[in-house]
Design an enzyme around this catalytic site. Structure first.
Site, PDB file in Angstrom:
ATOM      1  N   SER A 285       8.186  37.520  66.369  1.00  0.00           N
ATOM      2  CA  SER A 285       8.911  37.913  65.149  1.00  0.00           C
ATOM      3  C   SER A 285       8.023  38.363  64.000  1.00  0.00           C
ATOM      4  O   SER A 285       8.546  38.792  62.965  1.00  0.00           O
ATOM      5  CB  SER A 285       9.791  36.755  64.674  1.00  0.00           C
ATOM      6  OG  SER A 285      10.936  36.646  65.480  1.00  0.00           O
TER       7      SER A 285
ATOM      8  N   LYS B  62       8.783  41.663  62.438  1.00  0.00           N
ATOM      9  CA  LYS B  62       9.733  41.885  61.350  1.00  0.00           C
ATOM     10  C   LYS B  62       9.061  42.229  60.026  1.00  0.00           C
ATOM     11  O   LYS B  62       9.738  42.672  59.097  1.00  0.00           O
ATOM     12  CB  LYS B  62      10.637  40.666  61.196  1.00  0.00           C
ATOM     13  CG  LYS B  62      11.512  40.411  62.422  1.00  0.00           C
ATOM     14  CD  LYS B  62      12.406  39.196  62.243  1.00  0.00           C
ATOM     15  CE  LYS B  62      13.367  39.041  63.412  1.00  0.00           C
ATOM     16  NZ  LYS B  62      12.993  38.000  64.358  1.00  0.00           N
TER      17      LYS B  62
ATOM     18  N   SER C 290      14.571  34.761  60.075  1.00  0.00           N
ATOM     19  CA  SER C 290      14.112  35.502  61.249  1.00  0.00           C
ATOM     20  C   SER C 290      15.275  36.027  62.082  1.00  0.00           C
ATOM     21  O   SER C 290      15.242  36.018  63.321  1.00  0.00           O
ATOM     22  CB  SER C 290      13.195  34.627  62.118  1.00  0.00           C
ATOM     23  OG  SER C 290      12.367  35.427  62.934  1.00  0.00           O
TER      24      SER C 290
ATOM     25  N   LYS D 263       5.148  35.221  57.582  1.00  0.00           N
ATOM     26  CA  LYS D 263       6.115  35.249  58.698  1.00  0.00           C
ATOM     27  C   LYS D 263       5.587  34.476  59.901  1.00  0.00           C
ATOM     28  O   LYS D 263       4.406  34.592  60.250  1.00  0.00           O
ATOM     29  CB  LYS D 263       6.380  36.705  59.117  1.00  0.00           C
ATOM     30  CG  LYS D 263       7.540  36.861  60.092  1.00  0.00           C
ATOM     31  CD  LYS D 263       8.866  36.655  59.409  1.00  0.00           C
ATOM     32  CE  LYS D 263      10.036  36.589  60.380  1.00  0.00           C
ATOM     33  NZ  LYS D 263      10.071  35.330  61.165  1.00  0.00           N
TER      34      LYS D 263
END
Length: 371
Positions: free
Chosen positions: A59, A62, A114, A218
Site C-alpha cells: 500500500s 498509494k 488505506s 504510509k
C-alpha cells in the site's frame, strides 16, 4: 580459530566500539531487504541498503495515487462511486455504489485507512478508468526519476509486475511533500469525512504517535511484499524520509535511520527569505529593473564541516524583455557540495511587469536622440 584470526576479529570489534564511543551514534542496521534515508529538501541520500532493489511495495503504492489526485483533481469535487470500486479486497472505507464523496475525503480514506476501494474510485475519477490512471502513475514516476518502479494498480494489491524500490518510494514521497495538502493528510491522526456512515478515518501509521516529530507517511503489507513503511519526521526545520521494504522490524528500523539522520546532520541556513540574488534589467518595461529575491529560507541538513564546502550558483539573466508575468520562470539557483550538485530550485518573478506605455516609449526615444 588460529591466533591471527582471533586478533583480526578483536581489532575489528575494538574499532567498532571506538567509533561508537567517539561519534556517539550507531550506524543503522535495518533487517529490511531494502532501506533508505533521505533529506526531504534535497533528496540527498544519508543512508541506504540495497536502495535500487525491485520489490513489491504493497500500500505504499498509494503515495503516488494521492499525489496524482492532488495534482490533477479538484479537492472539493465529488467522486461518484461506481460499482467497480465497491468491495475491493483488503483494507476498505466501505464505499457504496452511487455514493458521492468529496475527493479530499477520498484521499484521507486512501492514506489514513488505506482504502483499496478509495484508490480505485480516485483512479476512475481522475482518469476515467484504472488502466488510464496506471499509465499516468508510470508517466509521473519517470518524471520524478523513479526509474525502477512499475505500477499495475493504484492500491498495491500484489501483482508480479507491480514493484518499486526504497529509493524510488523515497523520491516519490519527497515529491508529495512539496504539496501542502499531501503534508497535511500525511500527519493527520483522525479525519471525519462528510459521510453519513463510516466517516471516521483513524491513521494506521504508528509513527505519528511513537516518534518525536513524526509526520507521515504510509504503511503497507501483503504476504508477498512483507511489511513496508515510508516514515517521515521533522525536527529543527529538517524533514527526513526513511523507507524499509520487507522488514519485520519496520517501525524500529525506520526510527533508527531517522535517529541517525537527526544526530549526524544539522540544519544549515544557506539563503534567507527575501535575500537579494540579482538585479535584472527590464527591456521596454514599465519598470527599468527587477530585483530577484529568494522566496523562503533555504535550510539544508549538513554534516559538521560541510557548510564551508557549499557553493551557490545564481543562474539568472542580465536582461529580460517585458512583459513579465508573475510566477514566470527566470532562472534557477544551484547548490553544490564539494563540486557535486546537491539542490536546485527555479526562481520565478514575484510581480507582473507590463510593457512600457507607448507615449512614454516615444518620449524616451526622443530624449535619447536629442541628448
Amino acid at each position: 580459530m588460529d591466533k591471527y584470526s582471533r586478533f583480526k576479529i578483536a581489532s575489528i570489534l575494538f574499532i567498532m566500539v571506538a567509533l561508537i564511543l567517539t561519534t556517539g551514534f550507531t550506524y543503522p542496521s535495518p533487517s529490511a531487504d531494502s532501506a533508505i534515508l533521505i533529506d526531504s529538501v534535497t533528496g540527498r541520500v544519508m543512508y541506504s541498503l540495497n536502495p535500487n532493489l525491485k520489490k513489491p511495495m504493497a500500500s505504499t503504492t498509494k503515495i503516488m495515487t494521492a499525489l496524482l489526485a492532488i495534482e490533477h483533481g479538484d479537492l472539493n469535487s465529488k467522486v461518484k462511486v461506481k460499482k467497480s470500486s465497491v468491495g475491493i479486497e483488503g483494507s476498505s472505507i466501505y464505499l457504496m455504489e452511487n455514493e458521492e464523496v468529496l475527493l479530499k475525503d477520498m484521499i484521507y480514506g486512501l492514506m489514513l485507512r488505506s482504502g483499496n476501494d478509495a484508490a480505485v474510485a480516485i483512479a476512475e475519477h481522475i482518469s476515467g478508468s484504472v488502466d488510464e490512471f496506471v499509465k499516468l502513475m508510470n508517466k509521473r514516476a519517470k518524471e520524478i526519476g523513479a526509474n525502477n518502479t512499475n505500477f499495475v494498480n493504484p492500491h498495491g494489491l500484489h501483482h508480479q509486475d507491480h514493484y518499486s524500490t526504497a529509493y524510488d518510494l523515497a523520491i516519490i514521497t519527497r515529491e508529495g511533500m512539496k504539496q501542502d495538502f499531501f503534508r497535511e493528510v500525511s500527519k493527520t491522526k483522525l479525519w471525519v469525512a462528510d459521510r453519513d456512515i463510516n466517516q471516521y478515518f483513524y491513521n494506521k501509521n504508528d509513527v505519528l504517535w511513537e516518534y518525536k516529530g513524526g509526520d507521515g507517511v504510509k504503511i503497507g503489507y501483503t504476504k508477498a511484499s512483507g511489511r513496508c513503511l515510508v516514515a517521515s519526521a521533522t525536527r529543527d526545520e529538517m524533514q527526513l524520509i526513511s523507507v524499509v521494504i520487507n522488514d519485520g522490524n519496520w517501525f524500529n528500523d525506520c526510527y533508527e535511520m531517522l535517529n541517525y539522520g537527526f544526530e549526524n546532520f544539522k540544519p544549515a541556513l544557506l539563503l534567507s527569505k527575501g535575500q537579494f540574488l540579482k538585479e535584472i534589467q527590464i527591456i521596454n518595461g514599465d519598470k527599468e529593473k527587477y530585483n530577484a529575491l529568494y522566496d523562503s529560507d533555504l535550510i539544508i541538513p549538513l554534516k559538521e564541516g560541510e557548510k564551508d564546502k557549499i557553493k551557490i550558483l545564481v543562474n539568472l539573466p542580465d536582461t529580460i524583455p517585458a512583459p513579465v508575468e508573475k510566477c514566470k520562470k527566470l532562472g534557477n539557483i544551484l547548490v553544490f557540495l564539494e563540486g557535486k550538485l546537491l539542490y536546485t530550485k527555479e526562481i520565478e518573478s514575484s510581480v507582473d511587469i507590463k510593457n512600457k506605455n507607448v507615449n512614454l516609449s516615444i518620449i524616451d526615444f526622443l530624449y535619447k536622440i536629442f541628448k
